[in-house]
Design a protein around this motif. Structure first.
Motif, mmCIF file in Angstrom:
data_model
loop_
_atom_site.group_PDB
_atom_site.id
_atom_site.type_symbol
_atom_site.label_atom_id
_atom_site.label_comp_id
_atom_site.label_asym_id
_atom_site.label_seq_id
_atom_site.Cartn_x
_atom_site.Cartn_y
_atom_site.Cartn_z
ATOM 1 N N ARG A 195 3.053 13.329 1.783
ATOM 2 C CA ARG A 195 3.824 12.415 0.945
ATOM 3 C C ARG A 195 5.273 12.870 0.809
ATOM 4 N NH1 ARG A 195 -1.345 11.898 -1.789
ATOM 5 N NH2 ARG A 195 -1.841 9.718 -2.269
ATOM 6 N N GLN A 219 0.251 5.464 -9.689
ATOM 7 C CA GLN A 219 -1.014 4.807 -9.393
ATOM 8 C C GLN A 219 -1.928 4.800 -10.606
ATOM 9 O OE1 GLN A 219 -1.930 7.062 -5.606
ATOM 10 N NE2 GLN A 219 -2.427 5.017 -4.894
ATOM 11 N N ASN A 255 0.970 4.133 -2.769
ATOM 12 C CA ASN A 255 0.543 5.489 -2.413
ATOM 13 C C ASN A 255 1.638 6.516 -2.652
ATOM 14 O OD1 ASN A 255 -2.045 4.724 -1.601
ATOM 15 N ND2 ASN A 255 -1.383 4.271 0.482
ATOM 16 N N SER A 309 0.826 -1.204 0.000
ATOM 17 C CA SER A 309 0.000 0.000 0.000
ATOM 18 C C SER A 309 0.860 1.254 0.000
ATOM 19 C CB SER A 309 -0.933 -0.013 1.219
ATOM 20 O OG SER A 309 -1.661 1.188 1.304
ATOM 21 N N THR A 336 1.337 4.194 5.030
ATOM 22 C CA THR A 336 0.455 5.228 4.479
ATOM 23 C C THR A 336 -0.953 4.679 4.360
ATOM 24 O OG1 THR A 336 0.872 4.586 2.184
ATOM 25 C CG2 THR A 336 2.308 6.281 3.135
#
Length: 880
Positions: free
Chosen positions: A637, A283, A276, A272, A667
């Motif tokens: 991020r 993505q 992310n 994940s 995340t």
């Protein structure tokens, strides 16, 4: 199939016998210039490749068949691999015509995890087979094998979830399981979670692992590789090695070492988090461009590109090792001349690892030898440049490039500059390398010239000016002399035939030449093949030194790539230590910054301070509020990426950064469902949150974006509040918590290490300007309608949304005292005044007074938000 075999031709019986040995693969059966497929294989291949399905007729029976050209087979095989098939390549192993039925054998089996073809492989991506030996009670051993480079590593994981994480982190193309384990619910669940094609092997492949590995590696024990204690891991490694040998039909000599996989001593990134943060793929579309790796990879060789990807998958947790990389990047960062010089010297090196692997597995050709010769010839000047550096990592890389000069000279002298792609064309060996080959090649290529020279020599020797050397199919080569000159014929001429005008003779020399010229091509190919095999063996005998050199090139190239990006984009060297802080001054998101258009005004940098203890003077949990689209997610991020880059050993996009070692980055970002497993968006959100709460430690970095938004407001707020409290009170990890629940800002009153930040905006008339700047405090609005306007919602929908929002914010209720959501959703008659009263109706007066008394007695400063919500719910019940 047995019935077909009974009535089949010898060729079809041969096909069926080969197919019976490889029932789980599509059999490419060589017939002349085509690979043919029959029966079910033909049906599946024709459908997948979109080629014509025909039939091979025998009487009333028709056998489905299809075929692909031999010279174009690689492309078709690649497409079948992408579709999840295996392909067994059955070649002719003798020349046609030597027997009634050409002998054929399966020369290799190509599977998704066993690809060596450079036209199929991405040169900058590893191609791993993942083998797993499941342990009772959960977890087990794992082995990763890249057949294209010879890299083999093994390790162990304590849970099935960690096994999945490690296999997905490596991006395995194929999963290997023991047959007994693969057909259990646990094995099937593992395969689904990994998402790679599964190959089943006999349980025996996983047994007597140490013995098999020691025999292959020619060592007495495995402790020298640091893996002696990994029982299940070694079982997986032995199975992977056996699979490689079985599919490639050759001893995997290039697999000459076994490493311990960095499962526990690296910064862990689950699937994940990798998605992310878009570390290797975006993505949207799964593309390399637009990812962190796509930005950082400025490598000059495929070796460097793969090494950089490996570093991003396995960031370090050892401060001295990180500092060693930073020293090397720093030296290259500080010298444009050194960077340019190294890049120039690296480019000719090529892909030493994959060249060696193809040659070791007998799938290479003379062009591979030539590429290897060029690459090895580039190593000494590269070593000179690296050994003159101050950084220890650069000097060590330079030293590992020495010792292959003799092999480079041998290949340079032996292999032609432009050899043919196959061994059956001739011309792969350079002239002057082998005298016998030169003589045979001269005869093969210059037969007419040889005859002309022989004719001139014989005329001079005999004095017969009209003498001719000729050829026909009946007599072969002969010397023709007219009757008038027969008295000049020397004694060594042997009469073969009398003609009207003269005599035809042969000589021992001419007979020898005839034999040589008629067999020259065949002997040339055979001798070239022998010489090629000697050169191949010379290369394989130096496999260890070649792999060491390839690893050194990969290190140097990856370090250079990091330095080039840092210099071009103005990155800074981070301070990495054993503290529990994350301090960033003027941090930027590396990918977003790089993709901004030139006229955008540039990326707006932000500061951030996180610490796991009050002594750090920073917040341990930062509650970040602010409008939609203001940049909350970007700020979080970029903080995670800066921490990751620092532990990779890279400079970071910031003016200054201090990173206390992080053991895991978690995340929870965005909303998505998992329909295949019957999980709603909220269930996915809660599952990921649960994984964080169970696995995060004090040294982890947790990034949470919008927890609890997938359910009702009170449920979601309660869950978000409880999660935040747990991360603060129990886990104590560094946490970035973005939310639209503005009530969460009250946590800062109750928890000493919670701080509130918001992303600033400015309202200019009816327009919202996003400033992208993180400031102290909390936000009171989300500006969702303004974002909807930017997205292009119709003006009448926006106007109605504003009206409903005003009604909801006034807590409008109906005549019975119930919250009037349905009423607020109705259009108010023209000219009607908005209803502002919170409660209405005489029946509620007594209850209102009771609620008012409770309100007056309430100590607001001591009230927890969750208690306030409970009070509101109680008052609501009373007023009903």
């Amino acid at each position: 199939m047995a019935e077909i075999a009974t009535q089949a031709t010898p060729m079809m019986r041969q096909y069926l016998e080969m197919k019976s040995r490889y029932p789980d693969a599509l059999l490419f059966f060589r017939l002349g210039d085509f690979y043919e497929l029959f029966l079910d294989d033909a049906r599946q291949a024709a459908e997948t490749l979109q080629i014509t399905l025909t039939s091979r007729s025998k009487g009333d029976d028709k056998i489905p068949m299809c075929g692909v050209p031999y010279h174009a087979a690689r492309g078709y095989v690649a497409r079948l691999l992408e579709a999840g098939f295996k392909v067994a390549i059955c070649d002719q192993v003798e020349e046609p015509g030597k027997s009634a039925l050409v002998k054929r054998e399966v020369t290799r089996v190509v599977t998704p995890g066993m690809v060596l073809d450079d036209q199929v492989l991405d040169p900058r991506e590893a191609s791993f087979l993942g083998a797993v030996a499941l342990a009772e009670g959960g977890g087990g051993g794992i082995a990763l094998l890249d057949a294209s480079t010879g890299a083999l590593g093994c390790g162990e994981a304590g849970t099935d979830a960690r096994l999945v994480d490690e296999l997905r982190r490596a991006g395995v193309r194929e999963l290997l399981l023991a047959r007994g384990a693969a057909r259990t619910p646990r094995g099937e669940a593992l395969a689904r979670a990994v998402g790679a094609p599964v190959s089943e092997r006999d349980d025996a492949d996983f047994e007597r692992a140490s013995e098999k590995l020691c025999r292959h590696l020619r060592v007495a024990g495995l402790d020298g590789f640091g893996v002696g204690d990994l029982g299940p891991g070694l079982a997986a490694a032995a199975a992977a090695l056996t699979y490689l040998q079985d599919t490639q039909r050759a001893a995997p000599i290039h697999v000459d070492r076994l490493s311990r996989l960095p499962v526990e001593d690296v910064l862990v990134l689950d699937e994940s988090t990798r998605q992310n943060l878009e570390i290797e793929r975006t993505q949207l579309g799964g593309k390399r461009k637009g990812s962190l790796l796509g930005l950082l990879d400025r490598s000059a060789t495929p070796l460097g590109g793969r090494r950089l990807a490996e570093w991003l998958r396995y960031p370090l947790r050892d401060v001295p090792a990180i500092e060693a990389r930073l020293d090397a990047v720093g030296e290259l960062f500080g010298s444009t001349l050194l960077r340019d010089d190294l890049a120039e010297r690296l480019r000719p090196v090529g892909d030493l690892e994959r060249l060696l692997s193809r040659l070791a597995l007998r799938q290479g050709n003379a062009r591979d030898l030539r590429a290897l010769a060029v690459g090895l010839g580039a190593l000494p000047p590269l070593a000179d440049a690296l050994e003159g550096a101050a950084a220890a990592r650069l000097r060590a890389a330079g030293a590992a490039l020495r010792g292959l000069e003799e092999l480079a000279a041998l290949l340079g002298a032996a292999v032609a500059d432009e050899p043919p792609p196959t061994l059956k064309e001739g011309g792969m060996i350079r002239r002057g390398y082998d005298a016998e080959l030169d003589r045979i090649a001269t005869i093969a290529e210059d037969g007419k010239g040889y005859i002309a020279r022989l004719e001139q020599e014989e005329r001079a020797r005999t004095g017969i000016g009209s003498l001719k050397v000729r050829y026909n199919r009946v007599f072969g080569y002969y010397i023709e002399v007219t009757k008038a000159n027969l008295h000049l014929v020397p004694p060594d001429y042997q009469r073969r035939q009398t003609t009207v005008g003269g005599e035809r003779f042969i000589t021992p020399a001419l007979k020898e030449f005839e034999e040589q010229v008629l067999t020259a091509e065949e002997r040339r190919f055979a001798l070239e093949e022998q010489l090629f095999e000697r050169l191949r063996e010379a290369v394989v005998s130096r496999a260890g030194a070649l792999r060491n050199a390839a690893s050194a090139v990969a290190d140097a190239d990856a370090l250079l790539s990091l330095a080039r990006v840092a210099a071009e984009r103005g990155y800074a060297r981070p301070v990495v230590d054993d503290s529990e802080v994350l301090e960033i001054e003027d941090g930027r998101h590396p990918v977003v910054e790089a993709m901004l258009p030139a006229d955008s005004g540039g990326f707006v940098p932000n500061d951030l301070a996180l610490g796991s203890s009050a002594a750090d003077g920073a917040g341990q949990l930062l509650v970040i509020t602010g409008p939609n689209m203001a940049g909350k997610s970007t700020v979080m991020r970029q903080a995670a990426l800066i921490a990751l880059l620092a532990q990779v050993g890279s400079f970071v996009p910031a003016r200054r950064a201090r990173v206390g070692l992080v053991d895991r980055i978690f995340t929870r970002v965005g909303a998505s469902d998992d329909l295949a497993r019957g999980r709603s968006t909220f269930m996915v959100e809660m599952t990921e949150t649960a994984a964080i709460l169970h696995n995060a430690t004090r040294r982890s970095l947790v990034v949470l974006d919008e927890i609890g938004r997938g359910t009702s407001t009170f449920d979601g707020l309660s869950i978000a509040w409880a999660v935040a409290e747990h991360l603060h009170d129990e886990t104590g990890c560094r946490t970035l918590f973005a939310t639209h629940y503005h009530e969460l800002t009250d946590l800062a009153r109750e928890r000493p290490r919670v701080k509130n930040l918001t992303v600033a905006v400015r309202e200019v008339g009816d327009r919202v300007v996003f400033l992208r700047k993180l400031v102290q405090g909390g936000a009171s609005r989300s500006y969702g309608i303004e974002v909807a306007k930017l997205a292009g919602l119709p003006a009448e929908v926006l106007a109605r949304a504003r009206e409903i929002l005003r009604n909801l914010e006034s807590l409008e209720v109906d005549d019975s005292g119930h919250a009037a959501i349905s009423r607020s959703g109705r259009k108010r008659p023209a000219g009607a005044a908005p209803q502002l009263a919170l409660f209405a109706g005489p029946a509620t007066d007594q209850k209102l007074e009771e609620v008012a008394r409770e309100l007056r007695a309430l100590d607001v400063d001591a009230l927890r938000p969750l208690d306030a919500l409970n009070l509101l719910a109680g008052w609501k019940a009373k007023l009903r």
